[in-house]
Design a protein around this motif. Structure first.
Motif, short mmCIF file in Angstrom:
data_model
loop_
_atom_site.label_atom_id
_atom_site.label_comp_id
_atom_site.label_asym_id
_atom_site.label_seq_id
_atom_site.Cartn_x
_atom_site.Cartn_y
_atom_site.Cartn_z
N GLU A 53 0.58 -0.99 -0.12
CA GLU A 53 0.08 0.08 -0.08
C GLU A 53 0.96 1.38 -0.33
OE1 GLU A 53 -2.65 -0.34 3.47
OE2 GLU A 53 -4.01 -1.82 2.59
N ARG A 54 1.84 1.46 1.03
CA ARG A 54 2.71 2.53 0.57
C ARG A 54 3.38 2.13 -0.93
NH1 ARG A 54 6.56 0.37 4.85
NH2 ARG A 54 8.23 0.93 3.73
N PHE A 55 3.88 1.84 -1.53
CA PHE A 55 4.18 1.43 -3.14
C PHE A 55 3.49 2.02 -3.76
CE2 PHE A 55 3.53 -0.88 -6.57
CZ PHE A 55 5.03 -0.12 -7.47
N VAL A 56 1.92 1.92 -3.72
CA VAL A 56 0.75 1.73 -4.66
C VAL A 56 0.58 3.89 -3.88
CG1 VAL A 56 -1.68 2.46 -4.84
CG2 VAL A 56 -0.88 0.05 -5.05
N LYS A 57 0.58 4.33 -3.16
CA LYS A 57 0.44 5.70 -2.67
C LYS A 57 1.42 6.89 -3.06
CE LYS A 57 -0.09 8.47 0.66
NZ LYS A 57 0.89 8.99 3.19
N LEU A 58 3.06 6.37 -3.21
CA LEU A 58 3.90 6.74 -3.57
C LEU A 58 3.52 6.80 -5.73
CD1 LEU A 58 6.87 8.48 -2.87
CD2 LEU A 58 7.48 6.37 -3.35
N VAL A 59 3.90 5.66 -5.95
CA VAL A 59 3.82 5.20 -7.63
C VAL A 59 2.43 6.68 -7.93
CG1 VAL A 59 2.17 4.34 -8.93
CG2 VAL A 59 4.78 3.65 -7.98
N ASN A 60 1.29 6.32 -6.60
CA ASN A 60 0.46 8.03 -6.99
C ASN A 60 0.39 8.85 -7.41
OD1 ASN A 60 -1.41 5.49 -8.10
ND2 ASN A 60 -2.35 5.33 -6.28
N GLU A 61 0.99 8.79 -6.17
CA GLU A 61 2.46 10.64 -5.53
C GLU A 61 3.30 11.45 -7.17
OE1 GLU A 61 4.40 10.39 -2.12
OE2 GLU A 61 2.10 10.64 -0.91
N ARG A 62 3.54 10.11 -6.93
CA ARG A 62 4.72 10.84 -8.21
C ARG A 62 3.95 10.70 -9.49
NH1 ARG A 62 10.27 6.77 -6.58
NH2 ARG A 62 10.42 7.78 -4.88
N GLY A 63 3.18 9.79 -9.97
CA GLY A 63 2.48 9.85 -11.39
C GLY A 63 1.36 10.51 -11.47
N LYS A 64 1.14 11.77 -10.31
CA LYS A 64 -0.57 11.91 -10.78
C LYS A 64 -0.68 12.63 -11.97
CE LYS A 64 -3.04 15.53 -7.89
NZ LYS A 64 -3.18 16.80 -6.20
N GLY A 65 -1.73 12.88 -12.77
CA GLY A 65 -1.94 12.92 -14.19
C GLY A 65 -1.76 11.65 -15.21
N LYS A 66 -0.58 10.60 -14.97
CA LYS A 66 0.36 10.36 -15.58
C LYS A 66 -0.43 8.56 -15.32
CE LYS A 66 4.30 13.34 -16.44
NZ LYS A 66 6.31 12.96 -16.25
N ILE A 67 -0.35 7.93 -13.92
CA ILE A 67 -1.02 6.67 -13.42
C ILE A 67 -1.68 7.14 -12.64
CG2 ILE A 67 1.88 6.64 -13.07
CD1 ILE A 67 0.95 3.06 -13.84
N LYS A 68 -2.25 5.72 -11.75
CA LYS A 68 -3.16 5.55 -10.89
C LYS A 68 -3.87 4.07 -10.72
CE LYS A 68 -7.27 7.47 -8.18
NZ LYS A 68 -8.00 7.43 -7.66
#
Length: 336
Positions: A53-68
């Motif tokens: 879940e921490r990994f997912v949260k960081l991906v979503n933060e770094r990829g805002k507007g690009k990947i979720k």
């Protein structure tokens, strides 16, 4: 006055609008957010699920507007042993699960279990790329990363262990809760493996159904098994085999930016979780020791024989499978 210029004007104006709409459509498509629906093999209360879940949260933060990434559930949605297959079929975009759940279809999964090296080494020496190729061929999945491999198993016992005349640990005659991954190890040590689901382990210990078990100390928080397990054999052995898997068609459809964000973040977590789970293991063992658990530390020849039996049980199984990649995987994943 001729109507032709006016008609031409209307046509030009219409084409301009159409061109603008096309440009807007292409622009919108170019910036469309990639969305992935994910499962986890463990419930959200599990420590390793929380790492994901921490990994997912960081991906979503770094990829805002690009990947979720949206974690839509766990084993209550698709049973754990079926999730990797669901990813291959495209029923779900990705999951977080042990690769050994697919051991029957991919015997090379044992390379992760039998490894004694950090994941960064396999990234550098080509071992991870080889594993990806094998998984793509056998399981029809894209392997993104492995997580928390530094979560070794320890054998825990209820009663004082016995020793052989040469100083080696003697597990003969004991009934030990096990999994298919290390049944062969227990059998080689003369013990009888007992298959009991994790939620039923506490009751089994309470009733004396078995004499002990093997489990990662880092994953024992909250189960209260240490009320019954009074001895821990050191050193630990093998590695956990948790990984992230993506449907290959979905992976290919992601933008280059999305693929890079996913890969970079996964590699970062691959390294940090290795160190983190070493620390968690140390912390949990210290907690157990403080509560009165006794560590039985094997040394010298006894230690070497114990570890050799453990790792050989995995690599011999892979060799016996007839995998053409046995030699290369052992060279990449194991230091003799």
């Amino acid at each position: 006055m001729s109507r032709l210029p006016r008609i031409n004007t209307y046509i030009s104006f219409g084409l301009a609008i159409l061109s603008g709409m096309t440009t807007l459509t292409l622009s919108t498509a170019a910036f469309a957010e990639d969305n992935l629906r994910s499962l986890t093999v463990f419930p959200s209360s599990d420590a390793t699920a929380q790492l994901y879940e921490r990994f997912v949260k960081l991906v979503n933060e770094r990829g805002k507007g690009k990947i979720k990434i949206s974690v839509v559930g766990g084993p209550e949605i698709v049973p754990g042993f079926q999730q990797t297959e669901a990813v291959a079929r495209g029923s779900i975009d990705m999951t977080y699960a042990p690769i050994s759940y697919s051991l029957g279809s991919m015997p090379e999964a044992d390379a992760w279990v039998g490894s004694n090296l950090p994941p960064s080494v396999q990234r550098e020496n080509g071992g991870f790329a080889l594993f990806q190729e094998i998984a793509a061929k056998r399981l029809k999945i894209h392997v993104l990363a492995r997580f928390a491999p530094a979560a070794p198993l320890n054998v825990f016992l209820i009663n004082t262990p016995k020793f052989k005349a040469d100083g080696e640990i003697d597990l003969s005659g004991l009934r030990l809760r096990a999994s298919p991954l290390y049944n062969a190890f227990f059998e080689k040590m003369g013990a009888t493996p007992v298959t009991i689901p994790v939620p039923d382990v506490y009751t089994g210990l309470e009733r004396g159904t078995f004499d002990g078990m093997a489990y990662p100390p880092s994953a024992m928080e909250g189960w209260s098994w240490d009320r019954f397990l009074k001895y821990r054999i050191e050193p630990g052995f093998m590695q956990s085999d948790l990984g992230i898997y993506v449907n290959p068609t979905k992976w290919a459809a992601l933008s280059a930016d999305s693929q890079k964000i996913l890969t970079d973040t996964a590699v970062e977590f691959e390294g940090s979780s290795y160190k983190e789970w070493q620390d968690v293991t140390t912390t949990m063992n210290a907690k157990f020791d403080k509560q009165g658990m006794k560590a039985i530390v094997l040394e010298g020849a006894a230690r070497d024989a114990y570890l050799k039996t453990a790792y050989d049980s995995v690599w011999n199984r892979l060799k016996a499978s007839g995998s053409p990649d046995y030699e290369k995987l052992r060279a990449h994943y194991f230091a003799d």
